[in-house]
Scaffold this active site. Sequence first.
Site, short mmCIF file in Angstrom:
data_model
loop_
_atom_site.label_atom_id
_atom_site.label_comp_id
_atom_site.label_asym_id
_atom_site.label_seq_id
_atom_site.Cartn_x
_atom_site.Cartn_y
_atom_site.Cartn_z
CD GLN A 105 -32.76 69.67 3.02
OE1 GLN A 105 -32.14 68.68 3.36
NE2 GLN A 105 -33.90 69.61 2.34
CG ASP A 167 -39.04 72.23 -1.14
OD1 ASP A 167 -38.42 72.25 -0.07
OD2 ASP A 167 -38.85 71.40 -2.02
CD GLU A 396 -42.77 64.05 -0.26
OE1 GLU A 396 -43.39 63.64 -1.27
OE2 GLU A 396 -41.86 64.90 -0.32
C1 DGY Z 1 -37.30 68.74 -4.24
O1 DGY Z 1 -36.66 68.45 -5.25
O2 DGY Z 1 -38.53 68.69 -4.16
C2 DGY Z 1 -36.57 69.03 -3.04
O3 DGY Z 1 -37.41 69.34 -1.98
C3 DGY Z 1 -35.51 70.04 -3.21
O4 DGY Z 1 -34.66 69.75 -2.18
#
Ligand code: DGY
Length: 425
Positions: A105, A167, A396
């Site tokens: 990461q 992601d 988040e």
């Molecule tokens: C998730 O599981 O959403 C993570 O971002 C992967 O690291």
Amino acid sequence: MNSLQKHDFIDRAVEVLKENDQGGYTIPTKGLYPYQWNWDSCLTALGQAHYDEARAWTEIETLFANQWPDGMVPHIVFHVRNDGYFPGPDVWRTGRPVATSGITQPAVAGFAVRRLFERANDKVAAARRARALLPKIDAWHRWFYANRDPKGEGLVAIVHPWESGRDNSIDWDEAFQRVPTHGVEPYVRRDTQHADPAHRPTKEQYDRYIWLVQHFRGLGWDNSKLHDASPFQIVDPGFNAILIRSSSDLADLALDFGEHALAASSRARAEKGIAALERLWSEPDQQYLCLDRVTGKLVDSCSIGGLMPVFAAIPGARAYSIARTIEKWAEKASYVVPSHDPDDPRFDAKRYWRGPVWLVVNYMIADGLVGAGETAVADRITQSSLKLIEQSGFAEYYDPLTGEPLGGGRFTWTAAMVLEFLQAA
Ligand code: DGY
């Protein structure tokens, strides 16, 4: 914000950090993310240091205790079993003594350690702990250039979107089409049981995430093979900027400790990286773009990844342009900084990294802007971040148009960043 409000925010942020603290490491949030994540932990430590410096060092030390022998620091450490997360250790099967994932990461540890050291009240303990981390962080940085920059170009590639931390960014869409989905073993997602599926990556994206995990697992997690064997090789300017900033911070730390050779090699990597970033600059977009290493082309996608280089010591003219681009985006959003250009038809205000605001990214961009003398834009980002907390709590991520809280709740690194922003406010 008056001082009563400020104290209330501090108390609430510390409460979130403490409730997610597992002793030697902190989970990002209950339910959705029940393990230790790499860059979450490093940024979390900055928040912890506001009330417990010793605990902050432990957070990073626990992460590095799980560094691989080749130098890689994994993106997840699965300290305890928890069936509430997919993909867990049984999918990764990396064979480490404490189970970990097999990818990495953003390398923010070097930056975090320098900041912890500089601010430490207990300088003796901080020097001892920073010094012990120094060669480990350096080994991780060297791992990056050895394994993810095989031609020595000065920039590293990610081989899985999860490595970027962003992601499901629009940046990956095109290259991701090259990742097949056939042969993916049946699985049940857990994330959509904890968060609204409309705020998360799609099923198609998950199939491709898992295909890559299975593919790398089939190569025995041999890092000397993964880069070339991946159909997904992206040079992300944001990811590289974090590594460059950490390399430069590590060089400064090494000098403090009289480690001249380490300082010189780390500085040289940072300087080479800054020069190489120029290849990713897009004049029409006034920001950096990702490079698809498989096609050799820049990716037509204006995301936050292209603004994050301001976190590294890029040329002043580039930092100036990035500040103007943020101002332009801000005309379309009530809260800055959206994770994607709001003018792009692919922008999605609610879906994870395709539009929402993330406080950790705001923090790094604001820090870089201050360093570049763009204090007005930095201040705007800080105020916007605090307004989001006031309105929507420690989420988040947030909808940049409405400020709605999205994803997981009571989020650790958001709370950590609030403590940092309040210090700057
Ligand atoms: C998730 O599981 O959403 C993570 O971002 C992967 O690291």
